[in-house]
Design a protein around this motif. Sequence first.
Motif, short mmCIF file in Angstrom:
data_model
loop_
_atom_site.label_atom_id
_atom_site.label_comp_id
_atom_site.label_asym_id
_atom_site.label_seq_id
_atom_site.Cartn_x
_atom_site.Cartn_y
_atom_site.Cartn_z
N ASN A 31 -2.90 10.47 10.44
CA ASN A 31 -1.58 10.48 11.08
C ASN A 31 -1.21 9.10 11.63
O ASN A 31 -0.06 8.66 11.51
CB ASN A 31 -1.53 11.53 12.18
CG ASN A 31 -1.57 12.93 11.64
OD1 ASN A 31 -1.12 13.19 10.53
ND2 ASN A 31 -2.12 13.84 12.41
N ARG A 33 -2.29 6.18 10.51
CA ARG A 33 -1.98 5.30 9.37
C ARG A 33 -0.60 5.60 8.81
O ARG A 33 0.13 4.69 8.41
CB ARG A 33 -3.03 5.47 8.28
CG ARG A 33 -4.33 4.80 8.61
CD ARG A 33 -5.32 4.97 7.48
NE ARG A 33 -6.51 4.18 7.72
CZ ARG A 33 -7.67 4.40 7.11
NH1 ARG A 33 -7.79 5.40 6.26
NH2 ARG A 33 -8.70 3.63 7.36
N PHE A 34 -0.25 6.85 8.78
CA PHE A 34 1.08 7.24 8.30
C PHE A 34 2.15 6.67 9.22
O PHE A 34 3.16 6.13 8.75
CB PHE A 34 1.17 8.77 8.23
CG PHE A 34 2.30 9.26 7.39
CD1 PHE A 34 3.54 9.50 7.96
CD2 PHE A 34 2.13 9.47 6.04
CE1 PHE A 34 4.60 9.96 7.19
CE2 PHE A 34 3.17 9.93 5.26
CZ PHE A 34 4.42 10.17 5.84
N GLN A 35 1.94 6.79 10.53
CA GLN A 35 2.89 6.24 11.49
C GLN A 35 3.00 4.73 11.36
O GLN A 35 4.09 4.16 11.47
CB GLN A 35 2.48 6.61 12.92
CG GLN A 35 2.66 8.06 13.26
CD GLN A 35 2.13 8.40 14.64
OE1 GLN A 35 1.72 7.52 15.39
NE2 GLN A 35 2.14 9.68 14.98
N ALA A 36 1.86 4.06 11.13
CA ALA A 36 1.87 2.61 10.99
C ALA A 36 2.66 2.20 9.74
O ALA A 36 3.41 1.23 9.76
CB ALA A 36 0.44 2.08 10.92
N ALA A 37 2.50 2.95 8.67
CA ALA A 37 3.19 2.62 7.42
C ALA A 37 4.70 2.81 7.54
O ALA A 37 5.47 2.09 6.90
CB ALA A 37 2.64 3.47 6.28
N THR A 38 5.11 3.77 8.36
CA THR A 38 6.54 4.04 8.51
C THR A 38 7.14 3.29 9.69
O THR A 38 8.33 3.43 9.97
CB THR A 38 6.80 5.55 8.69
OG1 THR A 38 6.09 6.02 9.84
CG2 THR A 38 6.38 6.32 7.45
N GLY A 39 6.33 2.51 10.40
CA GLY A 39 6.83 1.71 11.51
C GLY A 39 7.03 2.49 12.79
O GLY A 39 7.74 2.04 13.68
N GLN A 40 6.43 3.65 12.92
CA GLN A 40 6.60 4.48 14.11
C GLN A 40 5.43 4.39 15.08
O GLN A 40 5.47 5.01 16.14
CB GLN A 40 6.79 5.94 13.69
CG GLN A 40 8.01 6.18 12.86
CD GLN A 40 8.08 7.60 12.34
OE1 GLN A 40 7.12 8.37 12.46
NE2 GLN A 40 9.20 7.95 11.75
N ASN A 44 -1.09 0.24 18.45
CA ASN A 44 -1.90 -0.19 17.31
C ASN A 44 -3.40 -0.15 17.59
O ASN A 44 -4.19 0.05 16.68
CB ASN A 44 -1.52 -1.62 16.90
CG ASN A 44 -0.14 -1.69 16.31
OD1 ASN A 44 0.35 -0.72 15.76
ND2 ASN A 44 0.48 -2.84 16.44
#
Length: 85
Positions: A31, A33-40, A44
């Motif tokens: 989850n 990594r998904f947020q990081a990829a979408t900028g959310q 960090n």
Amino acid sequence: MAKSLTATELRGYSVEELVGKLKEAKEELFNLRFQAATGQLDNNSRLRTVKREIARIYTVLREHELGIMPLAAEESADKTKEAAG
């Protein structure tokens, strides 16, 4: 998993509990990594913390597998058997 677990704390869990914690941590990492990829992603550093937690769980499981550090649940069961027998 809001708080990072130490290896000492993890040794107090049974194998089933460790596997459950591992599954939860991997889901959280996915989850994040998904947020990081979408900028959310706001925090960090949580990625690093969860990766390290997963590594700690794997380390404790491997220690148990090699017999280096028995888990606390087994130690108490062994002491109970010795007292009874």
